[in-house]
Design an enzyme around this catalytic site. Structure first.
Site, PDB file in Angstrom:
ATOM      1  N   ASP A   7       0.867  -1.160   0.000  1.00 20.81           N
ATOM      2  CA  ASP A   7       0.000   0.000   0.000  1.00 20.81           C
ATOM      3  C   ASP A   7       0.916   1.226   0.000  1.00 20.81           C
ATOM      4  OD1 ASP A   7      -2.453   1.522   0.434  1.00 20.81           O
ATOM      5  OD2 ASP A   7      -1.707   1.804   2.475  1.00 20.81           O
ATOM      6  N   ASP A   9      -0.119   5.105   0.882  1.00 21.97           N
ATOM      7  CA  ASP A   9      -0.374   6.042   1.979  1.00 21.97           C
ATOM      8  C   ASP A   9      -0.485   5.304   3.312  1.00 21.97           C
ATOM      9  OD1 ASP A   9      -0.763   8.471   0.281  1.00 21.97           O
ATOM     10  OD2 ASP A   9      -2.437   7.290  -0.485  1.00 21.97           O
ATOM     11  N   ASP A 162      -1.744  -0.795   5.980  1.00 24.44           N
ATOM     12  CA  ASP A 162      -1.923  -0.212   7.311  1.00 24.44           C
ATOM     13  C   ASP A 162      -3.365  -0.162   7.796  1.00 24.44           C
ATOM     14  OD1 ASP A 162      -2.319   1.882   5.266  1.00 24.44           O
ATOM     15  OD2 ASP A 162      -2.561   3.225   6.972  1.00 24.44           O
TER      16      ASP A 162
END
Length: 239
Positions: A7, A9, A162
């Site tokens: 991922d 961001d 995240d």
């Protein structure tokens, strides 16, 4: 393990402030006032359409599209002004360069390419896959397309992210899920999802990959961390 997907961001870069500012500007341009940066931060990881629905559930599709376009205009001009690469990311990516590395993000591919280039990270990845006209995570399509581009089977890959959307997308795509605890979601919230591993530092990824390959400390990153210095900061929840 043959491939790692990341991922963007909240995993590779800390971009929360720039996303929040651009979202605020987008809401203001369509007449939605009072949306705080904290409210936007609480919904990081959502697509822009879903972010609008979460913070302005008025059902106005035309207004939602104007918000998305306003956000993208502002982000294109100012999207990396407050953004930084998380500690250990560049060193870790170099240590893992023997693997096929790719990005699987909810951003558009063109935007992700630009951000990675500006942050000096683009060279580390064989493929960058954004979410271009298909459902975002937790739908697994972005993961599947990235794997296809890398030529890696799902059973030999992992997705590092995240939020819950990353963990769920990884599961749906049949890859292992590695969750970093310093991004959008807390360790406690992520642990409840039972990913394959929780990573308190990005550099801990080297140790986890090494443990799966039978080569602890791949690339020598973090040498000396052990007796007296604490081990790698990751927790394996399931295999």
């Amino acid at each position: 393990m043959r491939a790692l997907l990341f991922d963007l961001d909240g995993t590779l870069i800390d971009s929360a402030e720039d996303i929040a500012i651009s979202a605020q500007r987008g809401f203001e341009e369509v007449g939605v006032v009072g949306v705080s940066r904290e409210e936007v931060r609480a919904h990081l990881g959502l697509s822009l359409a879903d972010l609008y629905r979460a913070l302005c559930p008025d059902g106005d599709a035309a207004r939602r599209e104007r918000f998305i376009q306003a956000y993208r205009r502002h982000y294109a001009e100012h999207g990396t002004e407050h953004t930084s690469v998380y500690p250990g990311v560049e060193e870790t990516l170099r240590a893992l360069s023997h693997l096929r590395l790719g990005v699987a993000t909810t951003k558009l591919t063109a935007v992700a390419e630009q951000v990675l280039a500006k942050m000096g990270l683009r060279e580390h990845f064989q493929h960058v896959q954004g979410t271009d006209g298909f459902p975002p995570k937790p739908h697994p399509e972005v993961v599947r397309r990235a794997l296809a581009a890398l030529g890696s089977p799902a059973e030999s890959a992992a997705l590092v992210g995240d939020t819950d959307r990353d963990v769920l997308a990884a599961r749906a795509a049949g890859v292992r899920a590695a969750a970093v605890t310093y991004g959008g979601w807390s360790r406690q919230r992520l642990a409840a999802l039972a990913p394959d591993v929780l990573l308190d530092r990005f550099s801990d990824l080297v140790y986890w990959v090494g443990s799966n390959e039978g080569v602890p400390g791949v690339g020598g990153l973090g040498a000396g961390r052990g007796a007296g210095g604490g081990g790698a900061g990751f927790s394996t929840l399931m295999r």
